[in-house]
Each structure stands twice: as structure tokens, then as C-alpha cells.
Design a protein around this motif. Structure first.
Motif, PDB file in Angstrom:
ATOM      1  N   LEU A  32       0.842  -1.194   0.000  1.00 42.72           N
ATOM      2  CA  LEU A  32       0.000   0.000   0.000  1.00 42.72           C
ATOM      3  C   LEU A  32       0.882   1.252   0.000  1.00 42.72           C
ATOM      4  N   PRO A  33       0.389   2.346  -0.573  1.00 43.04           N
ATOM      5  CA  PRO A  33       1.168   3.583  -0.558  1.00 43.04           C
ATOM      6  C   PRO A  33       1.134   4.236   0.822  1.00 43.04           C
ATOM      7  N   GLY A  34       2.127   5.059   1.110  1.00 47.98           N
ATOM      8  CA  GLY A  34       2.150   5.827   2.351  1.00 47.98           C
ATOM      9  C   GLY A  34       2.659   5.040   3.528  1.00 47.98           C
ATOM     10  N   ASP A  35       2.478   5.627   4.723  1.00 50.10           N
ATOM     11  CA  ASP A  35       2.964   4.977   5.943  1.00 50.10           C
ATOM     12  C   ASP A  35       1.866   4.796   6.989  1.00 50.10           C
ATOM     13  N   ARG A  36       0.618   5.030   6.608  1.00 50.86           N
ATOM     14  CA  ARG A  36      -0.514   4.849   7.516  1.00 50.86           C
ATOM     15  C   ARG A  36      -1.655   4.147   6.789  1.00 50.86           C
ATOM     16  N   VAL A  37      -2.421   3.370   7.552  1.00 53.30           N
ATOM     17  CA  VAL A  37      -3.601   2.700   7.000  1.00 53.30           C
ATOM     18  C   VAL A  37      -4.774   2.882   7.954  1.00 53.30           C
ATOM     19  N   VAL A  38      -5.967   2.720   7.412  1.00 59.39           N
ATOM     20  CA  VAL A  38      -7.192   2.665   8.204  1.00 59.39           C
ATOM     21  C   VAL A  38      -7.608   1.213   8.203  1.00 59.39           C
ATOM     22  N   ILE A  39      -7.949   0.690   9.383  1.00 60.76           N
ATOM     23  CA  ILE A  39      -8.342  -0.709   9.481  1.00 60.76           C
ATOM     24  C   ILE A  39      -9.705  -0.789  10.154  1.00 60.76           C
ATOM     25  N   HIS A  40     -10.588  -1.613   9.600  1.00 63.15           N
ATOM     26  CA  HIS A  40     -11.884  -1.837  10.220  1.00 63.15           C
ATOM     27  C   HIS A  40     -12.335  -3.260   9.923  1.00 63.15           C
ATOM     28  N   ARG A  41     -13.300  -3.697  10.702  1.00 60.67           N
ATOM     29  CA  ARG A  41     -13.779  -5.071  10.609  1.00 60.67           C
ATOM     30  C   ARG A  41     -15.148  -5.093   9.942  1.00 60.67           C
ATOM     31  N   GLU A  42     -15.333  -6.047   9.034  1.00 65.07           N
ATOM     32  CA  GLU A  42     -16.644  -6.348   8.441  1.00 65.07           C
ATOM     33  C   GLU A  42     -16.868  -7.838   8.617  1.00 65.07           C
TER      34      GLU A  42
END
Length: 90
Positions: A32-42
Motif C-alpha cells: 500500500l502507498p504511504g505509511d498509515r492505514v485505516v483498518i476496520h472489521r466487516e
């Protein structure tokens, strides 16, 4: 950094511990690009998405529009604004 909108085949990735957090080694084809991600559960799935930053004012305003409206606790308090009094400094 490979990125593709075409769906790639699933691949098994390694889980490991990093101090008290669980981490996953992301294979290069899923990088993935960058150094941060958003994580969530489905359900049973974890969804990991790169954090995107606005590149212009229109994108920034569109992001702000998605935010919840401010509540009473977010308003500035009423401040008594008394006029300045003359002071004798000699």
C-alpha cells in the motif's frame, strides 16, 4: 510500489507479534502507498485501506463535509469582554 485495480489471487501471509500488537507481513504485490492505514472489521474480515490525504482544497472541504457536526461541547465558551481600563504606570 505495485498497485493494481485488478483483483489479484489470495495469498497466505504471516502473522506475528510486535510487542503487544498482532502484525501481518504484507506481500509486495499487496503493498500500500504511504505509511498509515485505516483498518476496520466487516464480519470476520479485516479491511485495510491506505490513508489518503487531500491534494487540493476541494478534496479537503469534501473530507470535512463527511465529519459529524460539532456539538455543544465543541462551541467556544462565552467570554466576558470588559473594556480596557486606563492604568497609571508612573
Amino acid at each position: 510500489m505495485p498497485t493494481s485495480s485488478v483483483s489479484s489471487r489470495p495469498k497466505v501471509a504471516k502473522l506475528f507479534r510486535n510487542n503487544r500488537s498482532q502484525a501481518v507481513r504484507i506481500p509486495v504485490e499487496f503493498e500500500l502507498p504511504g505509511d498509515r492505514v485505516v483498518i476496520h472489521r466487516e464480519g470476520d474480515k479485516l479491511i485495510i485501506e491506505p490513508v489518503t490525504r487531500p491534494t487540493n482544497i476541494i478534496e479537503l472541504l469534501a473530507m470535512w463535509k463527511q465529519e459529524a457536526p460539532l456539538g455543544p461541547k465543541d462551541q467556544f465558551p462565552t467570554i466576558e469582554d470588559t473594556p480596557a481600563q486606563p492604568e497609571d504606570i508612573f
